[in-house]
Design a protein around this motif. Structure first.
Motif, PDB file in Angstrom:
ATOM      1  N   LYS A 191      32.700  45.270  21.420  1.00 43.66           N
ATOM      2  CA  LYS A 191      34.029  45.610  20.911  1.00 43.66           C
ATOM      3  C   LYS A 191      34.865  46.285  22.001  1.00 43.66           C
ATOM      4  CE  LYS A 191      34.539  49.158  18.178  1.00 43.66           C
ATOM      5  NZ  LYS A 191      34.423  50.054  16.997  1.00 43.66           N
ATOM      6  N   ASN A 192      34.257  47.202  22.733  1.00 41.15           N
ATOM      7  CA  ASN A 192      34.981  47.918  23.790  1.00 41.15           C
ATOM      8  C   ASN A 192      35.336  47.007  24.960  1.00 41.15           C
ATOM      9  OD1 ASN A 192      35.084  50.486  22.539  1.00 41.15           O
ATOM     10  ND2 ASN A 192      32.963  50.876  23.122  1.00 41.15           N
ATOM     11  N   PRO A 243      47.056  52.153  19.079  1.00 45.38           N
ATOM     12  CA  PRO A 243      46.311  51.531  20.190  1.00 45.38           C
ATOM     13  C   PRO A 243      45.712  52.608  21.094  1.00 45.38           C
ATOM     14  CG  PRO A 243      48.483  50.531  19.939  1.00 45.38           C
ATOM     15  CD  PRO A 243      48.473  51.755  19.079  1.00 45.38           C
ATOM     16  N   THR A 274      41.607  42.664  26.813  1.00 40.55           N
ATOM     17  CA  THR A 274      42.988  42.544  26.331  1.00 40.55           C
ATOM     18  C   THR A 274      43.927  43.419  27.143  1.00 40.55           C
ATOM     19  OG1 THR A 274      42.221  42.061  24.084  1.00 40.55           O
ATOM     20  CG2 THR A 274      44.493  42.826  24.328  1.00 40.55           C
ATOM     21  N   VAL A 327      40.052  54.011  26.339  1.00 43.68           N
ATOM     22  CA  VAL A 327      39.285  52.770  26.496  1.00 43.68           C
ATOM     23  C   VAL A 327      38.140  52.988  27.485  1.00 43.68           C
ATOM     24  CG1 VAL A 327      39.348  50.374  27.323  1.00 43.68           C
ATOM     25  CG2 VAL A 327      41.217  51.257  25.905  1.00 43.68           C
ATOM     26  N   ASP A 340      46.977  39.588  25.538  1.00 43.41           N
ATOM     27  CA  ASP A 340      46.352  39.052  24.324  1.00 43.41           C
ATOM     28  C   ASP A 340      46.699  37.587  24.069  1.00 43.41           C
ATOM     29  OD1 ASP A 340      48.996  39.188  23.635  1.00 43.41           O
ATOM     30  OD2 ASP A 340      48.748  40.717  22.071  1.00 43.41           O
ATOM     31  N   THR A 395      38.364  45.032  24.069  1.00 42.33           N
ATOM     32  CA  THR A 395      39.571  45.860  24.229  1.00 42.33           C
ATOM     33  C   THR A 395      39.970  45.945  25.692  1.00 42.33           C
ATOM     34  OG1 THR A 395      38.913  47.187  22.294  1.00 42.33           O
ATOM     35  CG2 THR A 395      40.573  48.138  23.766  1.00 42.33           C
TER      36      THR A 395
END
Length: 371
Positions: free
Chosen positions: A80-81, A11, A87, A17, A92, A84
């Motif tokens: 996509k980022n 992760p 989440t 991130v 989640d 992330t």
């Protein structure tokens, strides 16, 4: 012997991130633009070698398709980022977010100026990315890192971002997303104060009457929050900008648009009758021009508007210190006003008795007046 052919992906850390979000947002400009410019250069070179218009059109067509492809890839990476980020900030669905990671991510987003990119790139984000951003926005603003609201402080230092969000009401594709984000900002007094004092605030008087009903309604919701969320901030603003504000507000009250008249009249009652605005109200009910506006609204074809207008009109009449000009206007129109008031009824409801008592009091006050 191990038969594991697939290694579980580690992760990403909060720092990674934030970095990925920043790089993917920057890529919306750098990657796509640089690739397209390279193709344009090739196209120009090809054009000098060929005199065939059909060939040039074919190259331009390919250039357009490739540029769309580059943009699509870049937007997918952003999406996509953002997923992330969502989440990490809100969990989640099966497990709660790690608060330490949330704090690290919020801190990193501020340090790396990601907030600026998040707002400036809004117009070119896809629907899914905007949805995730709006979801995350509230969390980012509310979360405190060592008792500091990092994102709020960042926006205070980069207040032009608020102006950008306001102006986005002119873009119907992102207006509703920006409206939600603005209302989250307005929950904080310092940010609400900035918007009220900024040059962009006057744009709301235009946005609440935009032809797109959804956008106009959203703009009015934001406008209402600005004028009702922090009564002391609003009182200071109205005291400092009384004339220009009520000049503009009069246009809303006299708008040919029924929804605008009804909403603005209800809102006026909401913020004028707040106790911190008592001095503003006392000043307002001394002015003949605003009395005339209420008298006109008492004759509106809509009963709802008539009732709302009455609740402000009654304050003009009940004022024990009515200026001579106000008394003259009321006396001059005594007969018409009495007829209007006698016919005015709120309909069936629990407030009938109080309304009738107030109406009778106002009728007696007007009957006492003479030219």
């Amino acid at each position: 012997m191990s038969f594991s052919f697939f290694k579980a992906l580690r992760p990403k850390t909060p720092q990674e991130v934030a970095k990925s979000i920043k790089e993917s947002l920057v890529a919306l400009d750098t990657k796509t633009v640089s690739e397209v410019k390279a193709l344009e250069k090739s196209c120009e070179t090809f054009g000098t070698l060929s005199h065939s218009e059909d060939c040039l059109l074919e190259v331009h067509s390919q250039l357009y398709c490739l540029s769309l492809g580059f943009l699509s890839e870049a937007l997918e990476e952003v999406e996509k980022n953002f997923a992330t980020m969502r989440t990490m900030l809100s969990g989640d669905g099966e497990s709660e977010p790690n608060l330490d990671q949330v704090s690290q991510l919020v801190d990193e987003i501020c340090k790396e100026d990601v907030l600026t990119l998040l707002i400036h790139k809004l117009p070119i984000l896809g629907w899914e990315a905007r949805k995730d951003l709006v979801h995350c926005w509230s969390i980012l603003l509310k979360h405190k890192v060592e008792s500091n609201s990092c994102c709020v402080e960042y926006i205070e230092q980069h207040a032009e971002l608020l102006d950008f969000l306001v102006v986005c009401y002119d873009n119907k594709d992102i207006a509703l997303s920006c409206g939600i984000m603005l209302r989250e900002c307005i929950k904080f007094p310092s940010l609400a104060r900035y918007i009220l004092e900024s040059a962009s605030f006057v744009l709301f008087f235009k946005f609440v009457e935009l032809p797109n009903f959804d956008v106009a309604s959203d703009a009015f919701s934001t406008f209402k929050d600005l004028l009702t969320k922090h009564v002391n901030v609003v009182s200071e603003f109205l005291t400092a900008h009384y004339d220009e504000f009520f000049d503009l507000y009069e246009r809303l009250l006299t708008s040919p648009n029924y929804v605008t008249r009804r909403q603005s009249l209800k809102l006026l009652s909401d913020f004028l009758l707040e106790s911190p605005n008592s001095q503003i109200m006392k000043r307002y009910i001394l002015e003949v021009r605003y009395l005339k506006v209420m008298m006109t609204l008492l004759r509106d074809s809509s009963k709802n508007i008539q009732i709302s207008a009455f609740h402000i009109f009654k304050v003009f009449v009940a004022n024990p210190h009515k200026p001579r000009e106000v008394k003259l206007i009321l006396a001059k129109n005594q007969e018409k006003l009495l007829e209007l008031l006698h016919n005015l009824s709120p309909g069936k409801g629990s407030e009938d008795e109080q309304f009738e008592e107030e109406k009778e009091f106002i009728i007696k006050e007007i009957e006492r007046l003479s030219c």
